[in-house]
Scaffold this active site. Structure first.
Site, mmCIF file in Angstrom:
data_model
loop_
_atom_site.group_PDB
_atom_site.id
_atom_site.type_symbol
_atom_site.label_atom_id
_atom_site.label_comp_id
_atom_site.label_asym_id
_atom_site.label_seq_id
_atom_site.Cartn_x
_atom_site.Cartn_y
_atom_site.Cartn_z
ATOM 1 N N SER A 29 0.838 -1.209 0.000
ATOM 2 C CA SER A 29 0.000 0.000 0.000
ATOM 3 C C SER A 29 0.868 1.254 0.000
ATOM 4 C CB SER A 29 -0.876 0.023 1.252
ATOM 5 O OG SER A 29 -1.802 -1.024 1.216
ATOM 6 N N GLY A 101 -5.555 -4.045 -8.133
ATOM 7 C CA GLY A 101 -6.690 -3.149 -7.913
ATOM 8 C C GLY A 101 -6.235 -1.831 -7.301
ATOM 9 N N ASP A 328 -7.031 -8.210 3.985
ATOM 10 C CA ASP A 328 -6.247 -9.117 3.135
ATOM 11 C C ASP A 328 -5.759 -10.358 3.888
ATOM 12 O OD1 ASP A 328 -6.554 -7.446 0.942
ATOM 13 O OD2 ASP A 328 -4.770 -6.282 1.433
HETATM 14 C C1 S3P Z 1 -5.583 -1.415 -0.191
HETATM 15 C C2 S3P Z 1 -6.843 -1.455 0.290
HETATM 16 C C3 S3P Z 1 -7.629 -2.681 0.446
HETATM 17 C C4 S3P Z 1 -6.787 -3.935 0.278
HETATM 18 C C5 S3P Z 1 -5.776 -3.822 -0.819
HETATM 19 C C6 S3P Z 1 -4.870 -2.636 -0.570
HETATM 20 C C7 S3P Z 1 -4.907 -0.115 -0.298
HETATM 21 O O1 S3P Z 1 -8.671 -2.653 -0.506
HETATM 22 O O2 S3P Z 1 -7.596 -5.075 0.072
HETATM 23 O O3 S3P Z 1 -4.998 -4.982 -0.906
HETATM 24 O O4 S3P Z 1 -3.675 -0.077 -0.430
HETATM 25 O O5 S3P Z 1 -5.603 0.914 -0.245
HETATM 26 P P1 S3P Z 1 -10.064 -1.898 -0.140
HETATM 27 O O6 S3P Z 1 -9.697 -0.632 0.517
HETATM 28 O O7 S3P Z 1 -10.779 -1.667 -1.415
HETATM 29 O O8 S3P Z 1 -10.755 -2.857 0.784
#
Ligand code: S3P
Length: 445
Positions: A29, A101, A328
């Protein structure tokens, strides 16, 4: 990552005691955010400890395609020379975010504040994931999603706003990705952009924006929620960032050490932002011997060295409001719960259905293939642990790195080996996973 070559299966078998000290790679992140904010700042950002996994490398390429200068220098430090808020250039080709994502959604927010058009794309897994949750608020801010496969999926074309407008946005789900996309777009808008979330999600974007000189405030809203406000059009200044070790990656050796008899390992520099430590709290409630040996602070992000020793685990109830702080980690928690005595109930897991794969379905399949009793009731998952796991299953990874790593950890302590059909996607988040686990004593074949 696009999966074109042959699959690379791997089997994990009952291992002797795990021991040693490791530092897992940098937090994913924070790595994405460091590259994106560096690209939106003026001047140089120097990043040490960047996660060099495929997800993050795709974000680096995208920032370069949008006009920032991104270079890996000797010694592994990454230098980013940014273009300033709203300064992105039209990329020549579609931006390919592979499996990520986070990279894709945060970049959509960043691009939404520049007057350019960009095509966002990804691999087969990312192409199945919902994107309306991101472009809905961005459209309210003046951007336009001109084309999206099936109306809500990648590939999609985003036209950034010429005159972005600040908004007050209540996120429909507690998601740091949605919150971050709105805040990044809000950088280019005059006035104050506000995001209100029902449950507090990870705040790395807020902390890093402050580190780059933006004015961001955050206050409680309701029982578990948060209201975050950002003053638009700041001059972001390039800054130095040291990326701490990723708690979501540390989760795998941590659970392995708990379930493999006689183990004692040390995990160094693990980020302990309280919005990321739901798994550690849950494991401790289960009776896990996870002790903090030392702590320190690193540009607003706390970190710690942990000692983990094999433990007798018992089943617990995990409340739904804890989900954002361990979203996660449920796959690997389900592995720990399988080796515990008694029932572990994990509540409020609806978001797991839209991750790199449908992780709720995948966890059930992983556990059942290895003889563990598990049920799903609505959005809750209930695992019946009986202190040991039969194993012997073949687990399908569905292009999802965390399924592969969780199943392999299960195999290290199961009665018979556990096999995964494909380990290729582990490289998206934890490039040295297999050799690092082998150094601790894990047996793979
Ligand atoms: C993340 C937020 C999470 C997480 C992803 C990393 C981020 O998703 O599942 O692996 O870095 O902001 P969501 O915020 O959509 O749940």
């Amino acid at each position: 990552m696009t999966h074109s070559g042959p699959k690379t299966p791997l089997e994990a078998r009952k291992s002797g005691a795990l021991s040693g000290r490791v530092r897992v790679p940098g937090d994913k992140s924070i790595s994405h955010r460091a590259l994106i904010l560096g690209a939106m700042a003026v001047g140089e950002t120097r990043i040490s400890g960047l996660l060099e996994g495929e997800d993050v490398l795709n974000t680096a390429k995208a920032m370069q395609a949008l006009g920032a200068r991104v270079e890996r220098q000797d010694g592994g430090v990454w230098s980013v020379r940014g273009v300033g808020v709203a300064g992105f250039a039209t990329p020549e080709k579609p931006l390919d975010f592979g499996n990520s994502g986070t990279g894709c959604r945060l970049a959509m927010g960043a691009v939404a504040g520049s007057p350019i058009t960009a095509i966002f794309d990804g691999d087969a897994s990312l192409r199945t994931r919902p994107m309306r949750r991101i472009f809905d608020p961005l459209e309210q801010m003046g951007a336009r999603c001109c084309e999206a496969a099936g109306g809500d999926r990648l590939p999609l074309t985003l036209e950034g706003a010429r005159d972005p407008v600040p908004i007050v946005y209540r996120t429909p789900v507690a998601s740091a990705q949605i919150k971050s996309a709105v805040l990044l777009a809000g950088l280019a808008a005059p006035g104050t952009t506000t995001v209100i979330e029902k449950e507090w999600s990870r705040d790395h974007t807020e902390l890093m924006l402050q580190h780059f000189g933006a004015d961001v405030t955050s206050s409680p809203d309701g029982a578990h929620g948060r209201k975050i406000s950002l003053k638009g059009q700041p001059e972001l200044k390039g800054a130095d960032i040291t990326v701490p070790a990723d708690p979501s990656s540390a989760a795998f050796p941590m659970v392995a050490a708990l379930i493999v008899p006689g183990s004692e390992i040390v995990l160094a520099d693990v980020m302990t932002n309280p919005l990321r430590t739901g798994l550690i709290k849950t494991l401790q409630e289960m009776g896990a011997k996870v002790d903090v040996l030392a702590t320190r602070n690193n540009a607003g992000e706390p970190m710690a060295e942990f000692r983990v020793r094999t433990s007798r685990l018992r089943g617990v109830e995990v409340p739904p409001e804890r989900a954002p702080s361990m979203i996660d980690e449920y796959l690997v928690l389900a592995v720990a719960a399988s080796f515990a005595e008694g029932t572990t109930t994990m509540r409020g897991l609806q978001e797991l259905r839209v991750k790199e794969s449908d992780r709720l379905a995948a966890t059930v399949a992983m556990l059942r293939a290895n003889g563990v009793k598990v049920e799903v009731a609505g959005d809750d998952m209930i695992v019946e642990g009986c202190g040991h796991v039969r194993g012997g299953g073949l687990v399908e990874t569905h292009m999802d790195h965390r399924i592969a790593m969780s199943a392999l950890m299960m195999g290290l302590a199961a009665d018979t080996p556990v096999k995964v059909d494909d380990t290729a996607f582990i490289a998206t988040s934890f490039p040295d996973f297999v050799p690092m686990m082998q150094r601790l004593g894990a047996t793979f074949s």
